[in-house]
Design an enzyme around this catalytic site. Structure first.
Site, PDB file in Angstrom:
ATOM      1  N   LYS A   1      60.101  47.625  45.885  1.00 30.09           N
ATOM      2  CA  LYS A   1      58.870  48.360  46.193  1.00 30.09           C
ATOM      3  C   LYS A   1      59.269  49.627  46.927  1.00 30.09           C
ATOM      4  CE  LYS A   1      54.309  47.716  45.988  1.00 30.09           C
ATOM      5  NZ  LYS A   1      53.529  47.099  44.928  1.00 30.09           N
TER       6      LYS A   1
ATOM      7  N   GLY B   1      34.289  41.530  43.173  1.00 28.52           N
ATOM      8  CA  GLY B   1      34.989  42.773  42.845  1.00 28.52           C
ATOM      9  C   GLY B   1      34.846  43.051  41.365  1.00 28.52           C
TER      10      GLY B   1
ATOM     11  N   GLY C   1      35.655  45.538  39.535  1.00 34.84           N
ATOM     12  CA  GLY C   1      36.483  46.704  39.221  1.00 34.84           C
ATOM     13  C   GLY C   1      37.176  46.561  37.875  1.00 34.84           C
ATOM     14  N   ASN C   2      38.378  47.116  37.786  1.00 34.11           N
ATOM     15  CA  ASN C   2      39.090  47.094  36.509  1.00 34.11           C
ATOM     16  C   ASN C   2      39.352  45.679  36.021  1.00 34.11           C
ATOM     17  OD1 ASN C   2      39.333  49.904  36.202  1.00 34.11           O
ATOM     18  ND2 ASN C   2      40.984  49.934  37.697  1.00 34.11           N
ATOM     19  N   VAL C   3      40.020  44.878  36.851  1.00 36.61           N
ATOM     20  CA  VAL C   3      40.361  43.518  36.429  1.00 36.61           C
ATOM     21  C   VAL C   3      39.093  42.660  36.354  1.00 36.61           C
ATOM     22  CG1 VAL C   3      41.728  41.467  36.914  1.00 36.61           C
ATOM     23  CG2 VAL C   3      42.647  43.714  37.501  1.00 36.61           C
TER      24      VAL C   3
HETATM   25  P1  NAD Z   1      39.647  48.037  41.448  1.00 45.55           P
HETATM   26  O1  NAD Z   1      39.766  48.957  42.613  1.00 45.55           O
HETATM   27  O2  NAD Z   1      39.369  48.587  40.103  1.00 45.55           O
HETATM   28  O3  NAD Z   1      38.528  46.932  41.733  1.00 45.55           O
HETATM   29  C1  NAD Z   1      38.274  46.388  42.977  1.00 45.55           C
HETATM   30  C2  NAD Z   1      36.756  46.291  43.120  1.00 45.55           C
HETATM   31  O4  NAD Z   1      36.457  45.565  44.312  1.00 45.55           O
HETATM   32  C3  NAD Z   1      36.073  47.653  43.239  1.00 45.55           C
HETATM   33  O5  NAD Z   1      35.032  47.744  42.291  1.00 45.55           O
HETATM   34  C4  NAD Z   1      35.534  47.659  44.659  1.00 45.55           C
HETATM   35  O6  NAD Z   1      34.332  48.368  44.798  1.00 45.55           O
HETATM   36  C5  NAD Z   1      35.327  46.171  44.904  1.00 45.55           C
HETATM   37  N1  NAD Z   1      35.269  45.775  46.309  1.00 45.55           N
HETATM   38  C6  NAD Z   1      35.931  46.279  47.373  1.00 45.55           C
HETATM   39  N2  NAD Z   1      35.592  45.615  48.481  1.00 45.55           N
HETATM   40  C7  NAD Z   1      34.704  44.664  48.115  1.00 45.55           C
HETATM   41  C8  NAD Z   1      33.989  43.655  48.815  1.00 45.55           C
HETATM   42  N3  NAD Z   1      34.125  43.497  50.139  1.00 45.55           N
HETATM   43  N4  NAD Z   1      33.156  42.851  48.113  1.00 45.55           N
HETATM   44  C9  NAD Z   1      32.998  43.009  46.786  1.00 45.55           C
HETATM   45  N5  NAD Z   1      33.648  43.952  46.069  1.00 45.55           N
HETATM   46  C10 NAD Z   1      34.472  44.761  46.728  1.00 45.55           C
HETATM   47  O7  NAD Z   1      41.004  47.191  41.465  1.00 45.55           O
HETATM   48  P2  NAD Z   1      41.615  46.308  40.281  1.00 45.55           P
HETATM   49  O8  NAD Z   1      42.654  47.083  39.602  1.00 45.55           O
HETATM   50  O9  NAD Z   1      40.507  45.683  39.511  1.00 45.55           O
HETATM   51  O10 NAD Z   1      42.351  45.178  41.133  1.00 45.55           O
HETATM   52  C11 NAD Z   1      41.629  44.147  41.765  1.00 45.55           C
HETATM   53  C12 NAD Z   1      42.563  43.322  42.624  1.00 45.55           C
HETATM   54  O11 NAD Z   1      43.574  42.737  41.813  1.00 45.55           O
HETATM   55  C13 NAD Z   1      43.315  44.119  43.688  1.00 45.55           C
HETATM   56  O12 NAD Z   1      43.487  43.305  44.819  1.00 45.55           O
HETATM   57  C14 NAD Z   1      44.655  44.392  43.036  1.00 45.55           C
HETATM   58  O13 NAD Z   1      45.678  44.565  43.998  1.00 45.55           O
HETATM   59  C15 NAD Z   1      44.864  43.129  42.247  1.00 45.55           C
HETATM   60  N6  NAD Z   1      45.730  43.296  41.082  1.00 45.55           N
HETATM   61  C16 NAD Z   1      45.401  44.188  40.110  1.00 45.55           C
HETATM   62  C17 NAD Z   1      46.220  44.326  38.993  1.00 45.55           C
HETATM   63  C18 NAD Z   1      45.866  45.277  37.885  1.00 45.55           C
HETATM   64  O14 NAD Z   1      46.457  45.168  36.807  1.00 45.55           O
HETATM   65  N7  NAD Z   1      44.946  46.187  38.083  1.00 45.55           N
HETATM   66  C19 NAD Z   1      47.385  43.547  38.880  1.00 45.55           C
HETATM   67  C20 NAD Z   1      47.689  42.611  39.879  1.00 45.55           C
HETATM   68  C21 NAD Z   1      46.848  42.509  40.983  1.00 45.55           C
END
Ligand code: NAD
Length: 349
Positions: A74, A174, A176-178
């Site tokens: 990292k 959440g 978001g993307n995932v």
């Molecule tokens: P993202 O930022 O697209 O989505 C996160 C979502 O959570 C956002 O929509 C945000 O508004 C929401 N959020 C924040 N605080 C909140 C709360 N208190 N209550 C409800 N919603 C809340 O991120 P992502 O890429 O979807 O990743 C989500 C999680 O998965 C992160 O912790 C990330 O580290 C982990 N992760 C992601 C990936 C990936 O491929 N994107 C891979 C491994 C791990």
């Protein structure tokens, strides 16, 4: 500071660009150390060092349990990502990555953008997670979501005797993307999906596609009536306050570091009879996607690999059942065992 057995730690200093960064290589027994670069306004170098040591160690375990030929690494760039960034700084960082000759491979993490990665890529080929237009794998979120879905199905099989999630109440915290892609799989499966997010536009994006999804207040979500809790926002949502109020049988989500204190809260979940699918195992789809880039990117192959998360999760859950150890501990031990076995092979060559 607790020793974590890192192989190499590189402090990068460049007075001309103002770059201050740390690259931590935890373990390269299985392969080159892969892990993203995070840009953060740390209050001190000591704080940055603690973060990069902890995160790089986590990458070793994630790669090992996922059967990837990768080690853990990292990098952190110290500074405010909104004010300190420029092309020269990013390219200088890229040249530091390049000086490690492939022992460390970087990717995008918090505080970094695709543009920053393009600058880094101009100085080194040891970058993954680059856009599809540049020959990379693009957004890893669909692969991550698929892996999480597979891990959730394995947990369902353990809890209910069937991996079919249809009819179960699943909370995705959440959107978001995932979280968004995970909702797609869950709706298709016939689950009763609830979503929570702090931003209205994120919610709307999902409800405009799926009118069956129920929106819930993002506060106190852990006390809701549900079968499966999928944390897909922040870490540390499994803690002293939330675990006693959980009413679900399963926790399976994408967020990193869900257990506020690994040993304590892993045990608390076990004692409450809640099946916890270890986060670093079931959210490895993003890393799997990056790994696929190293072999010449192929989305189908990445998805196939992510499907294997079902079997690995089953193995972890069965071993936890058999030994009475928390699932995170079993997953850690499996990762360590794989590294040790491969190290032995290398020693005997
Ligand atoms: P993202 O930022 O697209 O989505 C996160 C979502 O959570 C956002 O929509 C945000 O508004 C929401 N959020 C924040 N605080 C909140 C709360 N208190 N209550 C409800 N919603 C809340 O991120 P992502 O890429 O979807 O990743 C989500 C999680 O998965 C992160 O912790 C990330 O580290 C982990 N992760 C992601 C990936 C990936 O491929 N994107 C891979 C491994 C791990």
């Amino acid at each position: 500071m607790e020793a974590m057995g890192h192989e190499q730690i590189v402090f990068c200093n460049d007075p001309y660009t103002g770059l201050k960064a740390i690259i931590a290589i935890h373990n390269t027994v299985l392969g080159p150390a892969l892990g993203g670069t995070r840009m953060w306004n740390y209050s001190s170098e000591a704080e940055a060092l603690t973060d990069v040591l902890r995160l790089s160690r986590g990458m070793t375990y994630k790669a090992a349990i996922s059967g990837l030929n990768l080690g853990g690494g990292k990098a952190v760039i110290i500074g405010d990502s909104r004010t300190l960034k420029n092309e020269a700084l990013m390219r200088r960082f890229g040249s530091f990555v390049d000086s490690l000759a492939g022992k460390y491979i970087t990717a995008e993490d918090v505080g970094m953008t695709t543009k920053d990665m393009e600058y880094i890529h101009q100085e080194t080929d040891h970058v993954v997670g680059i856009p599809e237009t540049l020959g990379g794998g693009g957004d890893p979120s669909p692969v991550t979501a698929y892996g999480v879905f597979m891990g959730m199905k394995a947990a369902a099989k353990e809890a209910y005797g069937t991996d079919i999630i249809s009819g179960k109440k699943v909370l995705v915290q959440g959107a978001g993307n995932v979280g968004g892609y995970l909702v797609d799989y869950l709706v298709e499966e016939g689950a009763h999906v609830m979503i929570a997010d702090i931003f209205e536009d994120k919610i709307q994006k999902i409800t405009s596609q799926h009118n069956s999804v129920q929106v819930v207040d993002p506060r106190n979500v852990t006390s809701l009536e549900m079968d499966i809790y999928a944390p897909c926002a922040l870490g540390a949502t499994l803690n002293d306050e939330t675990i006693p109020e959980l009413k679900c049988q399963i926790v399976a989500g994408a967020a990193n570091n869900q257990l506020a204190a690994e040993a304590k809260h892993g045990k608390m979940l076990l004692d409450r009879g809640i099946i916890y699918a270890p986060d670093f195992l079931i959210n490895a789809g993003g890393l799997i996607n990056c790994y696929s880039e190293l072999e010449g990117y192929n989305r189908d192959r990445a998805m196939d690999h992510a499907e294997g998360i079902f079997d690995t999760t089953m193995t972890v859950l069965k071993a936890s059942q058999l030994t009475g150890k928390p699932t995170y501990q079993i997953a850690n031990e499996m990762a360590e065992e794989r590294i040790e076995k491969i190290a032995q092979i290398h020693r005997s060559l």
